[in-house]
Write a protein that holds these residues in place. Sequence first.
Motif, PDB file in Angstrom:
ATOM      1  N   LYS A 278     -25.738  55.637  86.259  1.00 15.09           N
ATOM      2  CA  LYS A 278     -24.713  55.404  87.222  1.00 15.09           C
ATOM      3  C   LYS A 278     -23.331  55.014  86.686  1.00 15.09           C
ATOM      4  CE  LYS A 278     -28.250  54.054  90.689  1.00 15.09           C
ATOM      5  NZ  LYS A 278     -28.808  52.792  91.537  1.00 15.09           N
ATOM      6  N   SER A 279     -23.501  54.674  85.388  1.00 18.66           N
ATOM      7  CA  SER A 279     -22.245  53.721  84.670  1.00 18.66           C
ATOM      8  C   SER A 279     -21.445  54.774  84.369  1.00 18.66           C
ATOM      9  CB  SER A 279     -22.907  52.962  83.567  1.00 18.66           C
ATOM     10  OG  SER A 279     -23.639  53.745  82.653  1.00 18.66           O
ATOM     11  N   ARG A 280     -21.864  56.236  83.984  1.00 18.79           N
ATOM     12  CA  ARG A 280     -20.852  57.381  83.682  1.00 18.79           C
ATOM     13  C   ARG A 280     -20.881  58.489  84.713  1.00 18.79           C
ATOM     14  NH1 ARG A 280     -22.704  59.098  77.975  1.00 18.79           N
ATOM     15  NH2 ARG A 280     -20.663  60.151  78.186  1.00 18.79           N
ATOM     16  N   PRO A 281     -19.997  58.193  85.633  1.00 22.52           N
ATOM     17  CA  PRO A 281     -20.038  59.292  86.636  1.00 22.52           C
ATOM     18  C   PRO A 281     -19.502  60.612  86.261  1.00 22.52           C
ATOM     19  CG  PRO A 281     -18.601  57.357  87.429  1.00 22.52           C
ATOM     20  CD  PRO A 281     -19.134  57.059  86.027  1.00 22.52           C
ATOM     21  N   ARG A 282     -20.305  61.554  86.717  1.00 23.98           N
ATOM     22  CA  ARG A 282     -20.000  62.967  86.188  1.00 23.98           C
ATOM     23  C   ARG A 282     -18.733  63.508  87.131  1.00 23.98           C
ATOM     24  NH1 ARG A 282     -22.436  67.398  83.555  1.00 23.98           N
ATOM     25  NH2 ARG A 282     -22.142  69.375  84.463  1.00 23.98           N
ATOM     26  N   TYR A 283     -18.486  63.504  88.212  1.00 18.73           N
ATOM     27  CA  TYR A 283     -17.566  64.100  88.777  1.00 18.73           C
ATOM     28  C   TYR A 283     -16.526  63.445  89.245  1.00 18.73           C
ATOM     29  CZ  TYR A 283     -21.800  67.042  89.405  1.00 18.73           C
ATOM     30  OH  TYR A 283     -22.851  67.724  89.185  1.00 18.73           O
TER      31      TYR A 283
ATOM     32  N   ASP B  42     -20.864  73.006  89.330  1.00 20.39           N
ATOM     33  CA  ASP B  42     -21.636  73.259  88.336  1.00 20.39           C
ATOM     34  C   ASP B  42     -23.012  73.450  88.852  1.00 20.39           C
ATOM     35  OD1 ASP B  42     -22.769  70.675  88.773  1.00 20.39           O
ATOM     36  OD2 ASP B  42     -21.854  69.633  87.366  1.00 20.39           O
ATOM     37  N   GLU B  43     -24.013  73.619  87.595  1.00 17.81           N
ATOM     38  CA  GLU B  43     -25.198  73.910  87.938  1.00 17.81           C
ATOM     39  C   GLU B  43     -26.082  73.073  88.976  1.00 17.81           C
ATOM     40  OE1 GLU B  43     -25.295  70.887  84.805  1.00 17.81           O
ATOM     41  OE2 GLU B  43     -24.323  72.782  84.981  1.00 17.81           O
ATOM     42  N   ARG B  44     -25.571  71.782  89.081  1.00 14.71           N
ATOM     43  CA  ARG B  44     -26.382  70.984  89.944  1.00 14.71           C
ATOM     44  C   ARG B  44     -25.770  70.618  91.056  1.00 14.71           C
ATOM     45  NH1 ARG B  44     -24.930  65.614  90.221  1.00 14.71           N
ATOM     46  NH2 ARG B  44     -27.154  64.970  90.425  1.00 14.71           N
ATOM     47  N   LEU B  45     -24.427  71.238  91.586  1.00 18.18           N
ATOM     48  CA  LEU B  45     -24.024  70.590  92.852  1.00 18.18           C
ATOM     49  C   LEU B  45     -23.235  71.638  93.274  1.00 18.18           C
ATOM     50  CD1 LEU B  45     -22.822  68.307  94.506  1.00 18.18           C
ATOM     51  CD2 LEU B  45     -21.012  67.966  93.065  1.00 18.18           C
ATOM     52  N   LEU B  46     -23.314  71.839  94.689  1.00 21.91           N
ATOM     53  CA  LEU B  46     -22.654  72.803  95.714  1.00 21.91           C
ATOM     54  C   LEU B  46     -22.016  71.843  96.656  1.00 21.91           C
ATOM     55  CD1 LEU B  46     -25.373  75.667  95.736  1.00 21.91           C
ATOM     56  CD2 LEU B  46     -22.876  76.162  95.505  1.00 21.91           C
ATOM     57  N   ILE B  47     -21.045  72.253  97.314  1.00 21.34           N
ATOM     58  CA  ILE B  47     -20.219  71.579  98.547  1.00 21.34           C
ATOM     59  C   ILE B  47     -20.025  72.624  99.437  1.00 21.34           C
ATOM     60  CG2 ILE B  47     -18.510  70.213  99.473  1.00 21.34           C
ATOM     61  CD1 ILE B  47     -20.016  68.701  97.141  1.00 21.34           C
TER      62      ILE B  47
END
Length: 248
Positions: A215-220, A138-143
Amino acid sequence: MTERQQRILAIDDNAYTLRLVEFTLREAGFRPLTAISGEEALARIESDGLPDLAIVDLHMPGISGFEFAHRVHQYSDLPIIMLTAVNHEATIVEGLEEHAEDYVVKPFSPGELVARTKRVLRRIGEFDYDLQPRTRIDERLLIDFPNRTAIVEGKAEALTPTETKLLYILMRKAGHTVPTDYILRRLWPTEPVFEDRLHVHLHRLRRKIEDKKDKSRPRYIISERGAGYSFRDLSREELATDKDGQDG
């Protein structure tokens, strides 16, 4: 949305065999990629991204098919079919237990190779994300799988081999719950392990890629209590949201 053509990487130092495999895969509707050595295949993965599956010769100049599998499995769970003239039982057993999903002996039937390729892909599952050298979530994460790096909001976070492979396993079945015992078998196929070991790696991975402000609501990576874990298929969620907006 058009269906993504699955990419199959064929590796063989025999030019005739490589052309035959390439033709067979293309006729079956796949997008074939080729390499004449393990080194070339590893370089191609770094430049072009991971394929959906690799068909690999065993004995090649430079690194062997088993060594190629070992190296690529340091950062992924890429399904591999060994295609080789070696028909020794001990070699076949080693290949199936430690390196590959299937083992095909030369000379081979093109139809059988296609059938085995499709069977492995059905069993492992299709990778919904487009496996470019840097796979955007998404807009904040690349692997970046080959370099074992997560780019989080523009900042590089080094990943361990286990963390990278864990991401690959979850992303390959994005949007679906992956059972804990399946993850354990794919991460550590040759040794008995307990779920606590997986929890440690998951915790460290989440610290690197999840939003530290919430931290209580993981996005991925989502925990499915009593069942396993899932990687959110954000691309499909966004498509569903867009469709709802259009319908409204």
